[in-house]
Design an enzyme around this catalytic site. Structure first.
Site, PDB file in Angstrom:
ATOM      1  N   PRO A  19       0.944  -0.997  -0.045  1.00 60.71           N
ATOM      2  CA  PRO A  19       0.000  -0.094   0.003  1.00 60.71           C
ATOM      3  C   PRO A  19       0.847   1.232   0.066  1.00 60.71           C
ATOM      4  O   PRO A  19       1.900   1.372   0.729  1.00 60.71           O
ATOM      5  CB  PRO A  19      -0.933  -0.279   1.209  1.00 60.71           C
ATOM      6  CG  PRO A  19      -0.104  -1.126   2.134  1.00 60.71           C
ATOM      7  CD  PRO A  19       0.662  -1.999   1.021  1.00 60.71           C
ATOM      8  N   ASN A  20       0.436   2.193  -0.832  1.00 57.79           N
ATOM      9  CA  ASN A  20       0.872   3.677  -0.868  1.00 57.79           C
ATOM     10  C   ASN A  20       2.139   3.750  -1.846  1.00 57.79           C
ATOM     11  O   ASN A  20       2.596   4.883  -1.918  1.00 57.79           O
ATOM     12  CB  ASN A  20       1.012   4.259   0.633  1.00 57.79           C
ATOM     13  CG  ASN A  20      -0.163   4.609   1.213  1.00 57.79           C
ATOM     14  OD1 ASN A  20      -1.497   5.010   0.631  1.00 57.79           O
ATOM     15  ND2 ASN A  20      -0.284   3.840   2.445  1.00 57.79           N
ATOM     16  N   ARG A  27       5.022  11.976  -3.208  1.00 61.11           N
ATOM     17  CA  ARG A  27       4.761  12.517  -1.973  1.00 61.11           C
ATOM     18  C   ARG A  27       6.025  12.374  -1.075  1.00 61.11           C
ATOM     19  O   ARG A  27       6.633  11.058  -1.317  1.00 61.11           O
ATOM     20  CB  ARG A  27       3.693  11.986  -1.400  1.00 61.11           C
ATOM     21  CG  ARG A  27       2.253  12.060  -2.177  1.00 61.11           C
ATOM     22  CD  ARG A  27       1.467  13.623  -1.718  1.00 61.11           C
ATOM     23  NE  ARG A  27       0.279  13.551  -2.095  1.00 61.11           N
ATOM     24  CZ  ARG A  27      -0.164  13.866  -3.404  1.00 61.11           C
ATOM     25  NH1 ARG A  27       0.899  14.138  -4.143  1.00 61.11           N
ATOM     26  NH2 ARG A  27      -1.444  14.064  -3.724  1.00 61.11           N
ATOM     27  N   TYR A  32      11.188   9.063   1.267  1.00 62.23           N
ATOM     28  CA  TYR A  32      11.241   7.891   0.328  1.00 62.23           C
ATOM     29  C   TYR A  32      11.983   8.077  -0.947  1.00 62.23           C
ATOM     30  O   TYR A  32      11.856   7.242  -1.825  1.00 62.23           O
ATOM     31  CB  TYR A  32       9.786   7.142   0.000  1.00 62.23           C
ATOM     32  CG  TYR A  32       9.090   6.833   1.220  1.00 62.23           C
ATOM     33  CD1 TYR A  32       9.477   5.807   1.984  1.00 62.23           C
ATOM     34  CD2 TYR A  32       8.068   7.501   1.825  1.00 62.23           C
ATOM     35  CE1 TYR A  32       8.941   5.277   3.006  1.00 62.23           C
ATOM     36  CE2 TYR A  32       7.321   6.994   2.790  1.00 62.23           C
ATOM     37  CZ  TYR A  32       7.842   5.886   3.454  1.00 62.23           C
ATOM     38  OH  TYR A  32       7.225   5.399   4.635  1.00 62.23           O
ATOM     39  N   ASN A  83       8.015  -5.755  -1.005  1.00 60.46           N
ATOM     40  CA  ASN A  83       7.842  -4.610  -0.166  1.00 60.46           C
ATOM     41  C   ASN A  83       6.268  -4.391   0.458  1.00 60.46           C
ATOM     42  O   ASN A  83       5.654  -3.939  -0.451  1.00 60.46           O
ATOM     43  CB  ASN A  83       8.482  -3.252  -0.644  1.00 60.46           C
ATOM     44  CG  ASN A  83       8.347  -2.297   0.411  1.00 60.46           C
ATOM     45  OD1 ASN A  83       7.725  -2.251   1.421  1.00 60.46           O
ATOM     46  ND2 ASN A  83       8.939  -1.162   0.086  1.00 60.46           N
ATOM     47  N   ALA A  86       3.059  -0.880   4.658  1.00 63.48           N
ATOM     48  CA  ALA A  86       2.866  -0.712   6.189  1.00 63.48           C
ATOM     49  C   ALA A  86       2.136  -2.266   6.490  1.00 63.48           C
ATOM     50  O   ALA A  86       2.098  -2.523   8.028  1.00 63.48           O
ATOM     51  CB  ALA A  86       1.705   0.348   6.364  1.00 63.48           C
ATOM     52  N   HIS A  89       3.825  -4.571   8.772  1.00 62.44           N
ATOM     53  CA  HIS A  89       3.982  -4.618  10.496  1.00 62.44           C
ATOM     54  C   HIS A  89       2.450  -4.784  10.830  1.00 62.44           C
ATOM     55  O   HIS A  89       2.297  -5.013  12.106  1.00 62.44           O
ATOM     56  CB  HIS A  89       4.037  -2.899  11.051  1.00 62.44           C
ATOM     57  CG  HIS A  89       5.205  -2.303  10.470  1.00 62.44           C
ATOM     58  ND1 HIS A  89       6.629  -2.821  10.267  1.00 62.44           N
ATOM     59  CD2 HIS A  89       5.189  -1.430   9.263  1.00 62.44           C
ATOM     60  CE1 HIS A  89       7.126  -2.081   9.388  1.00 62.44           C
ATOM     61  NE2 HIS A  89       6.522  -1.154   8.844  1.00 62.44           N
ATOM     62  N   GLU A 107      12.332  -9.759   1.928  1.00 62.34           N
ATOM     63  CA  GLU A 107      11.623  -8.790   2.192  1.00 62.34           C
ATOM     64  C   GLU A 107      12.512  -7.628   2.050  1.00 62.34           C
ATOM     65  O   GLU A 107      13.607  -7.520   2.540  1.00 62.34           O
ATOM     66  CB  GLU A 107      11.051  -8.932   3.740  1.00 62.34           C
ATOM     67  CG  GLU A 107      10.275  -7.554   4.383  1.00 62.34           C
ATOM     68  CD  GLU A 107      10.319  -7.730   5.704  1.00 62.34           C
ATOM     69  OE1 GLU A 107      10.453  -9.003   6.461  1.00 62.34           O
ATOM     70  OE2 GLU A 107       9.930  -6.761   6.482  1.00 62.34           O
ATOM     71  N   HIS A 109      12.671  -3.221   2.222  1.00 61.90           N
ATOM     72  CA  HIS A 109      12.134  -1.849   2.577  1.00 61.90           C
ATOM     73  C   HIS A 109      13.097  -0.663   2.146  1.00 61.90           C
ATOM     74  O   HIS A 109      14.255  -0.792   2.095  1.00 61.90           O
ATOM     75  CB  HIS A 109      11.954  -1.456   4.037  1.00 61.90           C
ATOM     76  CG  HIS A 109      11.045  -2.780   4.538  1.00 61.90           C
ATOM     77  ND1 HIS A 109       9.612  -2.633   4.244  1.00 61.90           N
ATOM     78  CD2 HIS A 109      11.429  -3.720   5.314  1.00 61.90           C
ATOM     79  CE1 HIS A 109       9.148  -3.703   4.716  1.00 61.90           C
ATOM     80  NE2 HIS A 109       9.994  -4.305   5.523  1.00 61.90           N
ATOM     81  N   ARG A 116      13.139   4.072  12.506  1.00 64.37           N
ATOM     82  CA  ARG A 116      11.830   4.938  12.562  1.00 64.37           C
ATOM     83  C   ARG A 116      10.897   4.600  13.628  1.00 64.37           C
ATOM     84  O   ARG A 116      11.720   4.221  14.598  1.00 64.37           O
ATOM     85  CB  ARG A 116      11.136   4.679  11.270  1.00 64.37           C
ATOM     86  CG  ARG A 116      12.301   5.055   9.919  1.00 64.37           C
ATOM     87  CD  ARG A 116      11.312   4.816   8.684  1.00 64.37           C
ATOM     88  NE  ARG A 116      10.096   5.782   8.640  1.00 64.37           N
ATOM     89  CZ  ARG A 116       9.296   5.756   7.652  1.00 64.37           C
ATOM     90  NH1 ARG A 116       9.368   4.805   6.638  1.00 64.37           N
ATOM     91  NH2 ARG A 116       8.397   6.451   7.693  1.00 64.37           N
TER      92      ARG A 116
HETATM   93  O1  CA2 Z   1      10.525   1.820   3.956  1.00 66.36           O
HETATM   94  C1  CA2 Z   1       9.590   0.995   3.197  1.00 66.36           C
HETATM   95  O2  CA2 Z   1       9.928   0.483   2.027  1.00 66.36           O
HETATM   96  C2  CA2 Z   1       8.235   0.901   3.881  1.00 66.36           C
HETATM   97  O3  CA2 Z   1       7.586  -0.626   3.607  1.00 66.36           O
HETATM   98  C3  CA2 Z   1       7.501   1.975   3.499  1.00 66.36           C
HETATM   99  C4  CA2 Z   1       5.888   1.857   3.848  1.00 66.36           C
HETATM  100  C5  CA2 Z   1       6.224   1.814   5.411  1.00 66.36           C
HETATM  101  O4  CA2 Z   1       4.793   1.797   6.044  1.00 66.36           O
HETATM  102  C6  CA2 Z   1       6.892   0.944   5.959  1.00 66.36           C
HETATM  103  O5  CA2 Z   1       7.076   0.832   7.377  1.00 66.36           O
HETATM  104  C7  CA2 Z   1       8.192   0.923   5.286  1.00 66.36           C
HETATM  105  C8  CA2 Z   1       5.188   2.838   3.344  1.00 66.36           C
HETATM  106  C9  CA2 Z   1       5.065   3.207   1.990  1.00 66.36           C
HETATM  107  C10 CA2 Z   1       4.433   4.663   1.691  1.00 66.36           C
HETATM  108  O6  CA2 Z   1       4.869   5.121   0.674  1.00 66.36           O
HETATM  109  C11 CA2 Z   1       4.701   6.464   0.294  1.00 66.36           C
HETATM  110  C12 CA2 Z   1       5.342   7.087  -0.685  1.00 66.36           C
HETATM  111  C13 CA2 Z   1       5.054   8.113  -0.962  1.00 66.36           C
HETATM  112  C14 CA2 Z   1       4.270   8.811  -0.157  1.00 66.36           C
HETATM  113  C15 CA2 Z   1       3.730   8.466   0.945  1.00 66.36           C
HETATM  114  C16 CA2 Z   1       3.763   7.164   1.201  1.00 66.36           C
END
Ligand code: CA2
Length: 155
Positions: A19-20, A27, A32, A83, A86, A89, A107, A109, A116
């Protein structure tokens, strides 16, 4: 008798983004980076071509769709690079799906999840993955893919 080398189909890997991650590059670049998901998939595709493997890159914001993609991987792929965002977790469902298909899984990230918030320090996937790479941005994916291919090609 084993099949001649030329008739063997290339290794195929499912690359699954959670997701996301479709928002990458659009963003929160301070966390990221500026690469988009398409950029990441393209770079991985280039590596895959060099190594003579096939990739199937998918992204979903829906837990059930990710579970379905993992189930379908059993018939089509030899390994999974994930990947889970979220869901890493939170999702016992994703962990159970990965356990059930029993394909070697790496896996990855983008960010270092251990630097974090505390809620990101636990991964439901880590214990059933062959390994985890966290904190290297695009290189987490590239190193993860390389490790997975090396694992699958081990003698
Ligand atoms: O660091 C990573 O790759 C994560 O898997 C990214 C997840 C986060 O919840 C994990 O804890 C670590 C979040 C991905 C969200 O990606 C975005 C990208 C641009 C703007 C907002 C969110």
């Amino acid at each position: 008798m084993s099949a001649p080398l030329s008739t063997l189909s290339p290794l195929s890997i499912l690359v699954l983004h959670g997701p996301n991650l479709n928002l990458l590059g659009l963003r929160e670049p301070q966390i990221y980076g500026t690469m988009t998901l398409a950029d990441i998939n393209q770079r991985l595709g280039h590596d895959a071509e060099q190594w003579g493997i096939t990739l199937d890159c998918q992204q979903s914001n829906l837990e059930g769709e990710l579970v379905n993609a993992i189930h379908q991987a059993r018939e089509k792929h030899q390994g999974i690079l994930i990947n889970a965002g979220a869901y890493t977790h939170t999702s016992i469902a994703l962990r159970d799906a990965l356990s059930a298909v029993a394909l070697p899984t790496v896996e990855v990230h983008l960010s270092n999840i251990y630097q974090r918030e505390a809620f990101r320090h636990h991964s439901y996937i880590a214990a059933i993955a062959i390994g985890q790479i966290s904190g290297f941005g695009l290189d987490s994916y590239r190193l993860g893919l390389q490790a997975l291919v090396n694992y699958l090609r081990r003698p």
